[in-house]
Design an enzyme around this catalytic site. Structure first.
Site, PDB file in Angstrom:
ATOM      1  N   ASP A  52       0.836  -1.210   0.000  1.00 54.44           N
ATOM      2  CA  ASP A  52       0.000   0.000   0.000  1.00 54.44           C
ATOM      3  C   ASP A  52       0.867   1.254   0.000  1.00 54.44           C
ATOM      4  O   ASP A  52       1.953   1.254  -0.591  1.00 54.44           O
ATOM      5  CB  ASP A  52      -0.935  -0.033   1.226  1.00 54.44           C
ATOM      6  N   HIS A  83      -3.895   5.968   3.568  1.00 55.10           N
ATOM      7  CA  HIS A  83      -4.571   4.770   3.057  1.00 55.10           C
ATOM      8  C   HIS A  83      -4.013   3.489   3.676  1.00 55.10           C
ATOM      9  O   HIS A  83      -4.754   2.660   4.219  1.00 55.10           O
ATOM     10  CB  HIS A  83      -4.432   4.735   1.528  1.00 55.10           C
ATOM     11  N   ASN A 173     -13.850   0.129  -7.292  1.00 52.23           N
ATOM     12  CA  ASN A 173     -15.057   0.931  -7.096  1.00 52.23           C
ATOM     13  C   ASN A 173     -15.568   1.471  -8.419  1.00 52.23           C
ATOM     14  O   ASN A 173     -14.806   1.662  -9.370  1.00 52.23           O
ATOM     15  CB  ASN A 173     -14.763   2.095  -6.146  1.00 52.23           C
ATOM     16  N   ALA A 187      -7.175  -8.333  -8.447  1.00 49.77           N
ATOM     17  CA  ALA A 187      -8.393  -9.000  -7.969  1.00 49.77           C
ATOM     18  C   ALA A 187      -9.009  -9.923  -9.011  1.00 49.77           C
ATOM     19  O   ALA A 187      -9.578 -10.965  -8.672  1.00 49.77           O
ATOM     20  CB  ALA A 187      -9.410  -7.954  -7.528  1.00 49.77           C
ATOM     21  N   TYR A 189      -7.573 -11.738 -11.248  1.00 53.87           N
ATOM     22  CA  TYR A 189      -6.789 -12.927 -11.614  1.00 53.87           C
ATOM     23  C   TYR A 189      -7.317 -14.165 -10.892  1.00 53.87           C
ATOM     24  O   TYR A 189      -7.719 -14.092  -9.725  1.00 53.87           O
ATOM     25  CB  TYR A 189      -5.312 -12.728 -11.259  1.00 53.87           C
ATOM     26  N   SER A 240     -11.302  -0.831  -0.989  1.00 52.06           N
ATOM     27  CA  SER A 240      -9.969  -0.758  -0.380  1.00 52.06           C
ATOM     28  C   SER A 240     -10.016  -1.107   1.092  1.00 52.06           C
ATOM     29  O   SER A 240      -9.063  -1.680   1.639  1.00 52.06           O
ATOM     30  CB  SER A 240      -9.389   0.655  -0.531  1.00 52.06           C
TER      31      SER A 240
END
Length: 368
Positions: A52, A83, A173, A187, A189, A240
Site C-alpha cells: 500500500d 490509506h 469501485n 483481484a 486474476y 480498499s
C-alpha cells in the site's frame, strides 16, 4: 520478467488527512463480534504483508510494525495519504483498553511494503512489491489497489500463489464520474480472493464494482480505522477497506488451521460467507467466527472405518455339541439289539434240525 524499478523520486509534501481522537464502535466491529472469534485464534504466527502507501507506525495500535517497513518509493516508510495506515489497522491493529476498535487479527505480524506515496500506483512497482512480500515470507498479502492487467503483475501473482500465499485484493469501485468501471487487477486474476464492498445490511454497496469477479463481500461503507497522527478515521468507504477485513480473516484461518493451503483457505472463507445475491456479491458477507470454527466434511482427516459390530447371538443357528457318552451308550444298545435279533433267527433255524437228529452232534460227511 522485465526489471521493475525499486525506488522513485518522492514528494516533499506529506500531508495525510487529519483524523479524530474520539470514535464510536463501528457496525463492522459489532457485526463480527470479534472477541468471540479471538477465543479461538488471534492470528498469532501468521504474517500479513500490506502492499500500500506505507504505514504510520507512531500510532499506538500499529507500533508493533516499527521494524517492518519496506519502502520501494524512496520516500520513507511513512504514510502521506493515510490509506495504508487505515488498511493496516483493519487487518491487525492491536487492542488498546478503552478503544472500541481493533484489527481482525490483532496478534498477526504485519509488514508494510510501500509501493506508492500517492493515491495511484505504478503496476510495475506493484508487481515488485508483491514479489518482495513473498520473499519476506508473507502468508497473506493484502492489495487494496486497482491496477490494469499486465504481464509482470500476472507472473508475480502466479508465483505467489505457487508459493502457497493467500492474496486478497480489492475488486475496485465504480467511477463517480460516469458510473462505469473496469476490471481491477490483481483481484480479477484466478486464485485471488476478490473483495466487494458491503452495506451494514449485508447487501452490495452501490460503489462496489460489478465488473470484477467478486469472491466475497466485506464491510466497505462507514468504516472506522487507524489514521496517521495517532488518530482515527471514520466514514471510510470503498473496496480498499473491505479487502483488509478479508485479509484479517485469512490470517485467522491460517493460524487456526495451519495445514490448509491457500485454495483451502479461500474455499473456507467462501463457504462460510452468506447472503450473496446478485452480480458483484460472490458468496456474500464474510463470517469470521464460522470461517475459523466451521467443520467442513472435505477437510476432515481420513479415519479408518470402525470395526464391524459383532453378529447377534441368534444370527446363526447353533450347532449341537456332540455327546460322546450318549453316543457310546446308543451304539451298545443298537449292538445288543442286533445280536438278539440274530440269535432269534438262528434259534428258529436250528431248533427243527436238532429235533430231527434227536439232538445228536452233526457229522461231516467224508468224500469217497
Amino acid at each position: 520478467m522485465t526489471p521493475v524499478p525499486t525506488s522513485a523520486t518522492g514528494t516533499a509534501d506529506c500531508s495525510p488527512p487529519r483524523g479524530t481522537k474520539s470514535i464510536r464502535e463501528s457496525w463492522a466491529q459489532r457485526r463480527f463480534n470479534l472477541p468471540e472469534v479471538w477465543k479461538l485464534t488471534r492470528g498469532a504466527g501468521v504474517t500479513v504483508a500490506i502492499v500500500d502507501s506505507g504505514v504510520d507506525v507512531t500510532h499506538p495500535q500499529l507500533s508493533k510494525m516499527a521494524r517492518s517497513l519496506i519502502d520501494l518509493t524512496g520516500t520513507g516508510g511513512g504514510d502521506c495519504i493515510g490509506h495504508g495506515t487505515g488498511v493496516a489497522g483493519i487487518i491487525g491493529g492491536s487492542e488498546i483498553k478503552g478503544v472500541p476498535f481493533a484489527g481482525v487479527a490483532p496478534e498477526a505480524e504485519l509488514i508494510s511494503i510501500k509501493h506508492t506515496d500517492k493515491d495511484v500506483g505504478e503496476a510495475g512497482r506493484l508487481a515488485h512489491a508483491i514479489l518482495r512480500a513473498v520473499r519476506l515470507g508473507a502468508d497473506v498479502i493484502n492489495v487494496s489497489v486497482k491496477a490494469y492487467d499486465q504481464p509482470d503483475l500476472k507472473k508475480v501473482v502466479d508465483y505467489a500463489l505457487a508459493q502457497d500465499v493467500v492474496i486478497v485484493a480489492a475488486a475496485g469501485n465504480v467511477s463517480k464520474d460516469d458510473g462505469t468501471s473496469t476490471p481491477a487487477y490483481p483481484a480479477a486474476y484466478p486464485g485471488v480472493i476478490s473483495v466487494g464492498s458491503a452495506n451494514p445490511d449485508g447487501t452490495r454497496a452501490s460503489s462496489s464494482s460489478t465488473t470484477t469477479p467478486v469472491s466475497v463481500l466485506a464491510p466497505g461503507v462507514d468504516i472506522t480505522s487507524t489514521s496517521p497522527g495517532s488518530a482515527y478515521a471514520e466514514g471510510l468507504e470503498g473496496t480498499s477497506f473491505a479487502a483488509p477485513y478479508v485479509a484479517g480473516v485469512a490470517a485467522l484461518v491460517r493460524a487456526r488451521h495451519p495445514g490448509l493451503d491457500h485454495l483451502a483457505v479461500q474455499r473456507r472463507i467462501r463457504l462460510t460467507a452468506g447472503g450473496g445475491a446478485g452480480v458483484g456479491t460472490g458468496s456474500g458477507m464474510i463470517n469470521p467466527l464460522l470461517a475459523v470454527s466451521a467443520i467442513l466434511p472435505s477437510e476432515t482427516v481420513a479415519i479408518a472405518p470402525d470395526e464391524a459390530a459383532p453378529l447377534p447371538a441368534d444370527a446363526i443357528p447353533r450347532i449341537p455339541v456332540e455327546d460322546s457318552r450318549g453316543t457310546a451308550v446308543a451304539a451298545w444298545v443298537a449292538l445288543v439289539s442286533l445280536s438278539l435279533a440274530v440269535l432269534a433267527v438262528l434259534t428258529r433255524l436250528v431248533t427243527p434240525l436238532g429235533r430231527r437228529r434227536g439232538w445228536r452232534p452233526a457229522r461231516i460227511e467224508s468224500g469217497g
